[in-house]
Motif scaffolding. Structure first.
Motif, PDB file in Angstrom:
ATOM      1  N   ALA A 120     -22.634  -8.508  -0.344  1.00 35.61           N
ATOM      2  CA  ALA A 120     -22.568  -7.628   1.167  1.00 35.61           C
ATOM      3  C   ALA A 120     -21.785  -6.343   0.930  1.00 35.61           C
ATOM      4  O   ALA A 120     -22.004  -5.632   1.597  1.00 35.61           O
ATOM      5  CB  ALA A 120     -21.857  -8.753   1.658  1.00 35.61           C
ATOM      6  N   VAL A 121     -20.656  -6.479   0.071  1.00 37.49           N
ATOM      7  CA  VAL A 121     -19.962  -5.209  -0.317  1.00 37.49           C
ATOM      8  C   VAL A 121     -20.926  -3.977  -0.538  1.00 37.49           C
ATOM      9  O   VAL A 121     -20.947  -3.086  -0.079  1.00 37.49           O
ATOM     10  CB  VAL A 121     -18.918  -5.318  -1.162  1.00 37.49           C
ATOM     11  CG1 VAL A 121     -18.461  -4.234  -1.742  1.00 37.49           C
ATOM     12  CG2 VAL A 121     -17.756  -6.152  -0.893  1.00 37.49           C
ATOM     13  N   TRP A 122     -21.698  -4.354  -1.506  1.00 42.35           N
ATOM     14  CA  TRP A 122     -22.778  -3.330  -1.895  1.00 42.35           C
ATOM     15  C   TRP A 122     -23.873  -2.991  -1.002  1.00 42.35           C
ATOM     16  O   TRP A 122     -24.407  -1.967  -1.139  1.00 42.35           O
ATOM     17  CB  TRP A 122     -23.301  -3.700  -3.296  1.00 42.35           C
ATOM     18  CG  TRP A 122     -22.839  -3.244  -4.611  1.00 42.35           C
ATOM     19  CD1 TRP A 122     -23.328  -2.052  -5.211  1.00 42.35           C
ATOM     20  CD2 TRP A 122     -21.452  -3.337  -4.948  1.00 42.35           C
ATOM     21  NE1 TRP A 122     -22.469  -1.750  -6.287  1.00 42.35           N
ATOM     22  CE2 TRP A 122     -21.367  -2.465  -6.144  1.00 42.35           C
ATOM     23  CE3 TRP A 122     -20.479  -4.394  -4.781  1.00 42.35           C
ATOM     24  CZ2 TRP A 122     -20.198  -2.525  -7.145  1.00 42.35           C
ATOM     25  CZ3 TRP A 122     -19.258  -4.117  -5.754  1.00 42.35           C
ATOM     26  CH2 TRP A 122     -19.121  -3.247  -6.621  1.00 42.35           C
ATOM     27  N   LYS A 123     -24.102  -3.772  -0.168  1.00 38.91           N
ATOM     28  CA  LYS A 123     -24.918  -3.464   0.982  1.00 38.91           C
ATOM     29  C   LYS A 123     -24.646  -3.090   2.295  1.00 38.91           C
ATOM     30  O   LYS A 123     -24.849  -2.021   2.573  1.00 38.91           O
ATOM     31  CB  LYS A 123     -26.051  -4.922   1.034  1.00 38.91           C
ATOM     32  CG  LYS A 123     -26.961  -5.294   0.148  1.00 38.91           C
ATOM     33  CD  LYS A 123     -27.595  -6.572   0.374  1.00 38.91           C
ATOM     34  CE  LYS A 123     -28.685  -6.922  -0.514  1.00 38.91           C
ATOM     35  NZ  LYS A 123     -29.379  -8.113  -0.293  1.00 38.91           N
ATOM     36  N   MET A 124     -23.693  -3.872   2.741  1.00 36.61           N
ATOM     37  CA  MET A 124     -22.901  -3.402   4.080  1.00 36.61           C
ATOM     38  C   MET A 124     -21.887  -2.653   3.969  1.00 36.61           C
ATOM     39  O   MET A 124     -21.686  -1.599   4.849  1.00 36.61           O
ATOM     40  CB  MET A 124     -22.848  -4.549   4.772  1.00 36.61           C
ATOM     41  CG  MET A 124     -24.003  -5.561   5.151  1.00 36.61           C
ATOM     42  SD  MET A 124     -23.749  -6.986   6.073  1.00 36.61           S
ATOM     43  CE  MET A 124     -22.204  -7.685   5.491  1.00 36.61           C
ATOM     44  N   LEU A 125     -21.059  -2.708   3.158  1.00 34.41           N
ATOM     45  CA  LEU A 125     -19.530  -2.113   3.524  1.00 34.41           C
ATOM     46  C   LEU A 125     -19.938  -0.559   2.875  1.00 34.41           C
ATOM     47  O   LEU A 125     -19.185   0.468   3.464  1.00 34.41           O
ATOM     48  CB  LEU A 125     -18.513  -2.732   2.660  1.00 34.41           C
ATOM     49  CG  LEU A 125     -18.020  -3.865   3.322  1.00 34.41           C
ATOM     50  CD1 LEU A 125     -16.749  -4.364   2.356  1.00 34.41           C
ATOM     51  CD2 LEU A 125     -17.558  -3.970   4.640  1.00 34.41           C
TER      52      LEU A 125
ATOM     53  N   THR B  47      -8.351 -12.160  -0.130  1.00 32.57           N
ATOM     54  CA  THR B  47      -8.239 -10.729  -0.688  1.00 32.57           C
ATOM     55  C   THR B  47      -9.508 -10.278  -0.218  1.00 32.57           C
ATOM     56  O   THR B  47      -9.552  -8.874   0.204  1.00 32.57           O
ATOM     57  CB  THR B  47      -8.129 -10.826  -2.129  1.00 32.57           C
ATOM     58  OG1 THR B  47      -6.953 -11.270  -2.669  1.00 32.57           O
ATOM     59  CG2 THR B  47      -8.276  -9.297  -2.750  1.00 32.57           C
ATOM     60  N   ASN B  48     -10.712 -10.708  -0.361  1.00 35.75           N
ATOM     61  CA  ASN B  48     -11.870 -10.197   0.202  1.00 35.75           C
ATOM     62  C   ASN B  48     -11.851  -9.845   1.711  1.00 35.75           C
ATOM     63  O   ASN B  48     -12.341  -8.919   2.133  1.00 35.75           O
ATOM     64  CB  ASN B  48     -13.014 -11.266  -0.103  1.00 35.75           C
ATOM     65  CG  ASN B  48     -13.181 -11.116  -1.520  1.00 35.75           C
ATOM     66  OD1 ASN B  48     -12.904 -10.775  -2.522  1.00 35.75           O
ATOM     67  ND2 ASN B  48     -14.145 -12.456  -2.003  1.00 35.75           N
ATOM     68  N   ASP B  49     -11.286 -10.812   2.313  1.00 32.67           N
ATOM     69  CA  ASP B  49     -11.122 -10.571   3.840  1.00 32.67           C
ATOM     70  C   ASP B  49     -10.550  -9.202   3.968  1.00 32.67           C
ATOM     71  O   ASP B  49     -10.639  -8.573   4.772  1.00 32.67           O
ATOM     72  CB  ASP B  49     -10.557 -11.893   4.598  1.00 32.67           C
ATOM     73  CG  ASP B  49     -10.573 -11.460   6.160  1.00 32.67           C
ATOM     74  OD1 ASP B  49     -11.740 -11.327   6.616  1.00 32.67           O
ATOM     75  OD2 ASP B  49      -9.555 -11.740   6.587  1.00 32.67           O
ATOM     76  N   PHE B  50      -9.304  -9.179   3.272  1.00 31.29           N
ATOM     77  CA  PHE B  50      -8.354  -7.897   3.347  1.00 31.29           C
ATOM     78  C   PHE B  50      -9.130  -6.615   3.337  1.00 31.29           C
ATOM     79  O   PHE B  50      -8.936  -5.726   3.911  1.00 31.29           O
ATOM     80  CB  PHE B  50      -6.883  -8.164   2.474  1.00 31.29           C
ATOM     81  CG  PHE B  50      -6.225  -7.020   2.461  1.00 31.29           C
ATOM     82  CD1 PHE B  50      -5.182  -6.826   3.588  1.00 31.29           C
ATOM     83  CD2 PHE B  50      -6.352  -6.130   1.584  1.00 31.29           C
ATOM     84  CE1 PHE B  50      -4.423  -5.739   3.739  1.00 31.29           C
ATOM     85  CE2 PHE B  50      -5.524  -4.884   1.754  1.00 31.29           C
ATOM     86  CZ  PHE B  50      -4.348  -4.795   2.582  1.00 31.29           C
ATOM     87  N   VAL B  51      -9.908  -6.733   2.137  1.00 29.56           N
ATOM     88  CA  VAL B  51     -10.623  -5.309   1.800  1.00 29.56           C
ATOM     89  C   VAL B  51     -11.548  -5.089   2.817  1.00 29.56           C
ATOM     90  O   VAL B  51     -11.504  -4.095   3.178  1.00 29.56           O
ATOM     91  CB  VAL B  51     -11.419  -5.868   0.494  1.00 29.56           C
ATOM     92  CG1 VAL B  51     -12.354  -4.604   0.082  1.00 29.56           C
ATOM     93  CG2 VAL B  51     -10.554  -5.839  -0.799  1.00 29.56           C
ATOM     94  N   THR B  52     -12.141  -6.220   3.402  1.00 27.62           N
ATOM     95  CA  THR B  52     -13.314  -5.914   4.402  1.00 27.62           C
ATOM     96  C   THR B  52     -12.622  -5.329   5.533  1.00 27.62           C
ATOM     97  O   THR B  52     -13.128  -4.361   6.413  1.00 27.62           O
ATOM     98  CB  THR B  52     -13.989  -7.302   4.939  1.00 27.62           C
ATOM     99  OG1 THR B  52     -14.595  -7.613   3.690  1.00 27.62           O
ATOM    100  CG2 THR B  52     -14.991  -6.931   5.866  1.00 27.62           C
ATOM    101  N   SER B  53     -11.350  -5.759   6.204  1.00 32.70           N
ATOM    102  CA  SER B  53     -10.737  -5.507   7.127  1.00 32.70           C
ATOM    103  C   SER B  53     -10.216  -4.053   7.140  1.00 32.70           C
ATOM    104  O   SER B  53     -10.317  -3.097   7.585  1.00 32.70           O
ATOM    105  CB  SER B  53      -9.448  -6.378   7.374  1.00 32.70           C
ATOM    106  OG  SER B  53      -9.863  -7.644   7.806  1.00 32.70           O
ATOM    107  N   ALA B  54      -9.747  -3.650   5.738  1.00 31.80           N
ATOM    108  CA  ALA B  54      -9.099  -2.242   5.397  1.00 31.80           C
ATOM    109  C   ALA B  54     -10.548  -1.379   5.649  1.00 31.80           C
ATOM    110  O   ALA B  54     -10.028  -0.307   6.155  1.00 31.80           O
ATOM    111  CB  ALA B  54      -8.701  -2.301   3.915  1.00 31.80           C
ATOM    112  N   VAL B  55     -11.602  -1.823   5.008  1.00 30.86           N
ATOM    113  CA  VAL B  55     -12.802  -0.837   5.286  1.00 30.86           C
ATOM    114  C   VAL B  55     -13.022  -0.517   6.624  1.00 30.86           C
ATOM    115  O   VAL B  55     -13.449   0.619   7.107  1.00 30.86           O
ATOM    116  CB  VAL B  55     -13.870  -1.556   4.310  1.00 30.86           C
ATOM    117  CG1 VAL B  55     -15.270  -0.730   4.637  1.00 30.86           C
ATOM    118  CG2 VAL B  55     -13.573  -1.469   2.925  1.00 30.86           C
TER     119      VAL B  55
END
Length: 171
Positions: free
Chosen positions: A60-65, A20-28
């Motif tokens: 990483a989400v809070w910093k990079m995405l 799921t995390n990988d899916f979210v990163t890809s969608a972003v």
């Protein structure tokens, strides 16, 4: 999109969370390249920080995405459990906006220390009613009382079970 991972074995739940995390990163990433912002809501956030790999993902989400147009939003009713995570400090350091509603006494003490909330400000999250709390934006803390009028918009936004039950009866 809403993904529910209940009823899975612990190992399978961890694998599903990482997928799921990988899916979210890809969608972003896809949305960013299309010029679209992505709003991600992570409910029961304290649970998501229990697994070390998932916790590091959220740092990483809070910093990079965020730099790719992601607007991550964490929701929890378990502040004590959330603040027990080692990673939460890095997440809070990269959080510009926060809303606190009514909090238990032990959670208020932890939050007062962690966020520098004054005694007067604590009164807005002590046995407060619906629509009352504290709003944090950058270095500014704003107490609020919002008496949102009942009606079509209220009915769309409410999460109160008794309101949802009454809405179903009128349909």
């Amino acid at each position: 999109m809403c993904i529910v991972l209940k009823g899975l074995g612990e190992n399978l739940r961890k694998i599903a969370m990482h997928v799921t995390n990988d899916f979210v990163t890809s969608a972003v990433n896809v949305n960013f390249h299309s010029g679209v912002s992505t709003w991600c809501y992570f409910d029961e956030f304290h649970i998501l920080l229990r697994d070390a790999l998932t916790a590091s993902y959220f740092v990483a989400v809070w910093k990079m995405l965020r730099k790719k147009g992601c607007v991550p939003s964490a929701l929890t009713q378990n502040v004590k459990d959330l603040l027990a995570s080692r990673e939460i400090e890095a997440i809070l350091d990269n959080t510009d906006f926060m809303i606190l509603l009514s909090q238990a006494q032990s959670d208020r003490a932890i939050l007062a220390k962690q966020l520098g909330i004054s005694e007067h400000q604590l009164s807005y999250i002590t046995h407060s009613n619906s629509g009352e709390g504290l709003l944090f934006y950058g270095d500014v803390t704003i107490p609020f009382v919002d008496r949102f009028p009942r009606g079509e918009i209220y009915n769309l936004l409410t999460t109160r079970p008794e309101d949802l039950k009454n809405e179903a009866k009128t349909e």
